[in-house]
Structure formats: structure tokens, C-alpha cells
Design a protein around this motif. Structure first.
Motif, PDB file in Angstrom:
ATOM      1  N   THR A 189     -37.313  -1.846  -2.956  1.00 14.02           N
ATOM      2  CA  THR A 189     -36.493  -1.497  -4.122  1.00 14.02           C
ATOM      3  C   THR A 189     -35.095  -1.056  -3.682  1.00 14.02           C
ATOM      4  O   THR A 189     -34.089  -1.467  -4.282  1.00 14.02           O
ATOM      5  CB  THR A 189     -37.167  -0.370  -4.930  1.00 14.02           C
ATOM      6  N   GLU A 244     -31.351  -2.778  -4.466  1.00 14.36           N
ATOM      7  CA  GLU A 244     -30.224  -2.015  -5.000  1.00 14.36           C
ATOM      8  C   GLU A 244     -28.977  -2.230  -4.152  1.00 14.36           C
ATOM      9  O   GLU A 244     -27.878  -2.436  -4.673  1.00 14.36           O
ATOM     10  CB  GLU A 244     -30.600  -0.529  -4.999  1.00 14.36           C
ATOM     11  N   TRP A 287     -27.518  -5.675  -4.833  1.00 14.89           N
ATOM     12  CA  TRP A 287     -26.835  -5.699  -6.140  1.00 14.89           C
ATOM     13  C   TRP A 287     -25.449  -5.040  -6.031  1.00 14.89           C
ATOM     14  O   TRP A 287     -24.488  -5.525  -6.601  1.00 14.89           O
ATOM     15  CB  TRP A 287     -27.690  -5.011  -7.208  1.00 14.89           C
ATOM     16  N   MET A 317     -27.123  -6.714 -13.651  1.00 15.81           N
ATOM     17  CA  MET A 317     -28.561  -6.560 -13.415  1.00 15.81           C
ATOM     18  C   MET A 317     -29.331  -7.843 -13.670  1.00 15.81           C
ATOM     19  O   MET A 317     -30.328  -8.128 -13.020  1.00 15.81           O
ATOM     20  CB  MET A 317     -29.139  -5.418 -14.274  1.00 15.81           C
ATOM     21  N   ASP A 361     -40.542   0.154 -10.981  1.00 12.75           N
ATOM     22  CA  ASP A 361     -39.245   0.673 -10.515  1.00 12.75           C
ATOM     23  C   ASP A 361     -38.176  -0.404 -10.580  1.00 12.75           C
ATOM     24  O   ASP A 361     -37.043  -0.164 -11.003  1.00 12.75           O
ATOM     25  CB  ASP A 361     -39.343   1.165  -9.059  1.00 12.75           C
ATOM     26  N   ASP A 367     -37.294  -1.064 -14.113  1.00  8.50           N
ATOM     27  CA  ASP A 367     -36.516   0.063 -14.643  1.00  8.50           C
ATOM     28  C   ASP A 367     -35.041  -0.036 -14.249  1.00  8.50           C
ATOM     29  O   ASP A 367     -34.164   0.410 -14.979  1.00  8.50           O
ATOM     30  CB  ASP A 367     -37.074   1.404 -14.142  1.00  8.50           C
ATOM     31  N   GLN A 368     -34.795  -0.613 -13.069  1.00 10.83           N
ATOM     32  CA  GLN A 368     -33.400  -0.807 -12.645  1.00 10.83           C
ATOM     33  C   GLN A 368     -32.709  -1.854 -13.519  1.00 10.83           C
ATOM     34  O   GLN A 368     -31.487  -1.971 -13.490  1.00 10.83           O
ATOM     35  CB  GLN A 368     -33.340  -1.299 -11.197  1.00 10.83           C
TER      36      GLN A 368
END
Ligand code: C2E
Ligand code: CA
Ligand code: CA
Ligand code: CA
Length: 277
Positions: free
Chosen positions: A128, A132, A135, A142, A167, A170-171
Motif C-alpha cells: 500500500t 502511494e 501515485w 486516484m 486500505d 480507501d485511498q
């Protein structure tokens, strides 16, 4: 080795026995391939059946091996998984898709790209955080990339894997369930999975126009997915009749050779521009 590790290594061993030399050299070559420029992403459109437009593509990896030529993913993804190289490979795939996404944005082609994630990736506790970072590095919206996972990705440690997928979702990253119907998953399990899209496996689609059993399976899968708020993609469409039938059943998107074969980014970019004219 624990029992579990041994088990995980069994299919690999069988493969080595069958073709020891070739597999061993691929293992070593793969390390080099990931670091040099031997890997390439091909892209295959997902057609929005109703609108008749393509807004997203799936990235499919290819290995341009210096001696063996083009190697398909089925011949090396398993090796990458069994030799601990899949994390590096997946990072390469996601970064390359991110780079291509931005390149297409520059060309005013706003396309979302789906990348394939291995079950092994969900065992990496840093996954995860790595997403991130990518990104951020590429300043991606997103919804720039979707992750495609198979149902079996959550079988070995469902609590941990589903937690990680939650998770990720959720991002704001979209998740798609690949090869739907081929795994061991129950409907109860599907309900627990935080996914946005369901892809009906090619094996149910390829004879759907003539096989009444496949028609029942595909029709009820579309209906169930819609009831669960998921978008539905059918894979492996090879003719007009199948595409038309799927459209009549309310299937959202279609992918397959009839629409386009997977091809390098430049070719797909060109195809999309010509399609618009
Ligand atoms: P998949 O994700 O189910 O991808 C669909 C496969 O079906 C692709 O094979 C695609 O080329 C092929 N296909 C698409 N349309 C048609 C059609 O109309 N008819 C037929 N007969 N085949 C069609 P490909 O590219 O050889 O990939 C095979 C598998 O390798 C993929 O199955 C996926 O599970 C895996 N894979 C591909 N790229 C990656 C990657 O970057 N990472 C990981 N972890 N796995 C990948
Ligand atoms: Ca896929
Ligand atoms: Ca599939
Ligand atoms: Ca597959």
C-alpha cells in the motif's frame, strides 16, 4: 523450510524438472530483464458497450528476451512469483503504466489503465505504501490506474489480504476482480471483497452465443454484479454476435480480439485516435 514454503515451491520444481535448463536461465535472465528495458507493456482496450467508446485499457506484460524472443506472461509470472521477483516486477509494471498514463494525458488521451496484480503482492506489507509513493511520484489522479486481482489472491490469508485491499480502496484506487468464476470463491467471499468491477472469465464468454449453460452463468453474473453495485467486463470477445449478445444482457464493457488485440502503446494510441475520427 516450513511446510507452507515447500508447498509453494512444488509447482516450480515440477517445471524445473520438465525443462530445467530453460527455467533456470529464465530465472536469472528475469533479474536482468526487470532492471534493463526488456519488459514491455501491451495495452488492450475495454470497450464501453453502450457508449461505443474506449475509456480504459488493460496493461499486459511482455518480455522481449534477447535470445528467446517475445515471451508471454504465463511463461514467466509464475517464475517471478516463486523466486521473490514479483514485487519488483509489479513495481515496474505500475510505474510504467503511470508513465504511459501521463504520456497519453499529454496527447489528450484521457484513459484509465488497469494493471494485473499477483496474489503474492498482497503478502508484501509495504504494498500500500509503495502504491502511494508511485501515485505521488507521477502526480496521478486516484482513478488513473485500476488494479486487477484474481479471486484466488485472497485465499491464503483472507483477513490480511482483504484488509490490504480495503486500505487500497480507501485511498481511492479502483479494484477489479479478474477471471471471475474460475476460482474457488463463494458468493459470500465476493461480498466481502472491496471491488468496483467484475471481469467474467473468457471461458464463460467464448461459447456464450451457442451454449445455453454459459448464457445462464453470464446472465446471472451480470445481474448479481449489478445488484452489488459493480461494473461488469466480459473478456475474450472474438465475434460480433457475442458482443451484441452481451450488450443485450446489460454487460457494461467488453474486451477481446474482436475489439482489439493487445498492442504496444503507440499502436493503441493511433487506433484510438483513428477510431474517434
Ligand atoms: P488476464 O489478466 O486474464 O488477461 C487476459 C489474457 O487473455 C491476455 O493474455 C490477453 O492477451 C488474452 N486475450 C484477450 N482477448 C482475448 C481474446 O479475444 N481471445 C483470446 N483467446 N485471448 C484473449 P496474456 O497477455 O498472454 O496474459 C496472460 C495472463 O498473464 C493474464 O491473464 C494475467 O493473469 C497475466 N499477466 C499479464 N500481464 C501481467 C502483469 O503485468 N502482471 C501480472 N502479475 N500478471 C500479468
Ligand atoms: Ca487481467
Ligand atoms: Ca482473464
Ligand atoms: Ca488470468
Amino acid at each position: 523450510h516450513s511446510k507452507r514454503e515447500m508447498k509453494a515451491f512444488l509447482p516450480y520444481k515440477a517445471e524445473m524438472d520438465a525443462d530445467a535448463g530453460r527455467t533456470l536461465s529464465l530465472v536469472n535472465d528475469l533479474r536482468i530483464a526487470i532492471e534493463s528495458d526488456q519488459l514491455q507493456l501491451f495495452y488492450q482496450p475495454k470497450l464501453d458497450i453502450n457508449a461505443g467508446v474506449v475509456r480504459d485499457l488493460e496493461a499486459l506484460i511482455r518480455w522481449r528476451h534477447p535470445e528467446q524472443g517475445m515471451i508471454p506472461p504465463d511463461a514467466f509470472i509464475g517464475i517471478a512469483e516463486q523466486t521473490g521477483q514479483i514485487d519488483a516486477l509489479t513495481r515496474w509494471v505500475i510505474r510504467e503504466a503511470a508513465r504511459q498514463y501521463n504520456a497519453w494525458v499529454e496527447e489528450e488521451l484521457l484513459l484509465s489503465i488497469a494493471v494485473n496484480i499477483s496474489a503474492e503482492n498482497l503478502k508484501n506489507q509495504n504494498f500500500t505504501a509503495e502504491l502511494e509513493e508511485i501515485w505521488q511520484e507521477f502526480s496521478l489522479p486516484m482513478d488513473a490506474l485500476t488494479l486487477e486481482i484474481t479471486e484466488s489472491a485472497v485465499v491464503s490469508d483472507p483477513v490480511s489480504a482483504i484488509g490490504m485491499l480495503c486500505d487500497i480502496q480507501d485511498q481511492g484506487i479502483k479494484l477489479s476482480i479478474d477471471d471471475y468464476g474460475t476460482g474457488y470463491s463463494s458468493l459470500a467471499q465476493l461480498k466481502q471483497l472491496p471491488v468496483n468491477e467484475l471481469k467474467i472469465d473468457r471461458s464463460f464468454v467464448d461459447k456464450v452465443y451457442s451454449d445455453p449453460d454459459d448464457q445462464i452463468i453470464v446472465r446471472s453474473t451480470i445481474r448479481m454484479a449489478h445488484d452489488m453495485g459493480l461494473s461488469v467486463v466480459a473478456e475474450g470477445i472474438e465475434d460480433a454476435e457475442t458482443l451484441e449478445w452481451l450488450g443485450e444482457q446489460g454487460c457494461d464493457k467488453a474486451q477481446g480480439y474482436f475489439i482489439s488485440r493487445p498492442a504496444p502503446a503507440a499502436e493503441i494510441g493511433q487506433w484510438l485516435k483513428e477510431k474517434d475520427k
